[in-house]
Design a protein around this motif. Structure first.
Motif, PDB file in Angstrom:
ATOM      1  N   SER A  92      -4.384  10.369   7.309  1.00  0.00           N
ATOM      2  CA  SER A  92      -3.542  10.041   6.216  1.00  0.00           C
ATOM      3  C   SER A  92      -4.342   9.287   5.118  1.00  0.00           C
ATOM      4  CB  SER A  92      -2.296   9.089   6.330  1.00  0.00           C
ATOM      5  OG  SER A  92      -2.563   7.799   6.867  1.00  0.00           O
ATOM      6  N   LYS A 110      -4.750   6.379   2.601  1.00  0.00           N
ATOM      7  CA  LYS A 110      -4.287   4.866   2.588  1.00  0.00           C
ATOM      8  C   LYS A 110      -4.745   4.407   0.993  1.00  0.00           C
ATOM      9  CE  LYS A 110      -4.810   5.400   7.002  1.00  0.00           C
ATOM     10  NZ  LYS A 110      -5.508   6.580   7.779  1.00  0.00           N
ATOM     11  N   GLU A 111      -3.915   3.925   0.244  1.00  0.00           N
ATOM     12  CA  GLU A 111      -4.052   3.319  -0.988  1.00  0.00           C
ATOM     13  C   GLU A 111      -3.617   1.975  -1.096  1.00  0.00           C
ATOM     14  OE1 GLU A 111      -3.429   6.346  -4.439  1.00  0.00           O
ATOM     15  OE2 GLU A 111      -2.103   6.699  -2.936  1.00  0.00           O
ATOM     16  N   MET A 112      -4.255   0.931  -1.320  1.00  0.00           N
ATOM     17  CA  MET A 112      -3.820  -0.378  -1.325  1.00  0.00           C
ATOM     18  C   MET A 112      -3.807  -0.782  -2.558  1.00  0.00           C
ATOM     19  SD  MET A 112      -5.697  -3.629   0.177  1.00  0.00           S
ATOM     20  CE  MET A 112      -5.535  -5.476  -0.619  1.00  0.00           C
ATOM     21  N   ASP A 151       0.820  -1.107  -0.137  1.00  0.00           N
ATOM     22  CA  ASP A 151      -0.166   0.042   0.115  1.00  0.00           C
ATOM     23  C   ASP A 151       1.038   1.068   0.085  1.00  0.00           C
ATOM     24  OD1 ASP A 151       1.039   0.007   2.575  1.00  0.00           O
ATOM     25  OD2 ASP A 151      -0.913  -0.765   3.607  1.00  0.00           O
ATOM     26  N   ARG A 152       0.113   2.357   0.037  1.00  0.00           N
ATOM     27  CA  ARG A 152       0.868   3.544  -0.133  1.00  0.00           C
ATOM     28  C   ARG A 152       0.190   4.490   0.985  1.00  0.00           C
ATOM     29  NH1 ARG A 152       2.050   7.549  -5.295  1.00  0.00           N
ATOM     30  NH2 ARG A 152       2.926   9.257  -4.025  1.00  0.00           N
ATOM     31  N   ILE A 153       0.898   5.118   1.954  1.00  0.00           N
ATOM     32  CA  ILE A 153       0.448   5.989   3.013  1.00  0.00           C
ATOM     33  C   ILE A 153       0.834   7.272   2.668  1.00  0.00           C
ATOM     34  CG2 ILE A 153       0.050   6.302   5.501  1.00  0.00           C
ATOM     35  CD1 ILE A 153      -1.023   3.599   4.451  1.00  0.00           C
ATOM     36  N   THR A 154      -0.010   8.363   2.485  1.00  0.00           N
ATOM     37  CA  THR A 154       0.232   9.632   2.209  1.00  0.00           C
ATOM     38  C   THR A 154      -0.404  10.507   3.357  1.00  0.00           C
ATOM     39  OG1 THR A 154      -0.042   9.054  -0.117  1.00  0.00           O
ATOM     40  CG2 THR A 154       0.006  11.545   0.620  1.00  0.00           C
ATOM     41  N   PRO A 155       0.406  11.303   4.186  1.00  0.00           N
ATOM     42  CA  PRO A 155      -0.006  12.129   5.112  1.00  0.00           C
ATOM     43  C   PRO A 155      -0.856  13.196   4.668  1.00  0.00           C
ATOM     44  CG  PRO A 155       2.300  11.730   5.319  1.00  0.00           C
ATOM     45  CD  PRO A 155       1.757  11.145   3.911  1.00  0.00           C
TER      46      PRO A 155
END
Length: 226
Positions: A127, A129-131, A116-120
């Motif tokens: 944040s 969350k993109e899985m 995934d990608r965690i973007t603040p």
């Protein structure tokens, strides 16, 4: 019936008896919780292995293949024989390997993470969350090679170790036997063995500890590029 710790005991003609709860506690520390995956009918009949004190658990009672304290669970499974790839002299060749039933003293622990990608959040809290997918299952296998006259392929610990090393030497993922307990319930049908550790116990030459670090695997067919 006494517990057997040496080759001389096994060759004395008496039937060996292993206290599995005590053996696992000795090998895995005081935090070991004796839990065992549900077995099929007749699979508890082997008199060499005493699972007294083990709590039976099924697919609905566990999470990620561990007990409620995060410790591994013992269950029966095997590695399926067949034609696999291996390296010889820097060249990839094929080898025929026979089935191998893992010892009944084997415990398994599994876990996996998400890709995934965690973007603040800019100027805020939390944040985004993109899985994208799941990682492979991380599989840790530990146990003992023990004398077992009812083992289908190898009764002696050194023979069991040699059979397992045949699979560890492969440059291929290994197919699991059908009805492999927790693996089947989690949809794990192949394992890639990344590393192996072999040991010895002082004064117990007929009890050989081992551990494997594996990843789950799925066959992938790559299409040719035109």
């Amino acid at each position: 019936m006494r517990a057997f710790n040496t080759i001389q005991d096994v060759n004395s003609g008496e039937l060996p008896k292993y206290n599995m709860a005590g053996l696992f506690a000795m090998g895995f520390g005081g935090m070991f919780i004796p839990r065992r995956y549900e077995m099929g009918e007749g699979e508890d009949a082997n008199p060499a292995f005493d699972f007294t004190g083990f709590e039976r658990v099924g697919a609905d009672d566990i999470t990620m293949g561990t007990s409620w304290l995060g410790t591994p669970i013992a269950f029966k499974f095997g590695l399926k024989g067949g034609t696999y790839k291996y390296y010889k002299g820097g060249e990839l060749k094929e080898r025929r390997v026979a089935d191998f039933q893992m010892p009944l003293s084997t415990m398994v622990e599994v876990d996996r993470s998400k890709i995934d990608r965690i973007t603040p959040m800019s100027g805020g809290m939390g944040s985004v969350k993109e899985m994208y997918a799941w990682e492979d299952w991380n599989v840790r296998i530990s146990g003992y090679f023990l004398f077992d006259p009812d083992h289908p392929q190898a009764s002696q610990p050194v023979e069991q170790r040699a059979r397992l090393l045949e699979f560890e030497e492969l440059a291929d993922s290994v197919v699991l036997m059908e009805d492999s307990g927790l693996f089947t319930d989690l949809g794990i049908y192949r394992l890639y063995i990344r590393s192996i550790r072999l040991g010895q116990l002082l004064g117990r030459p007929n009890m050989l500890p081992f551990s494997l670090e594996c990843l789950s695997d799925e066959p992938v067919q790559l299409a040719g590029v035109r």
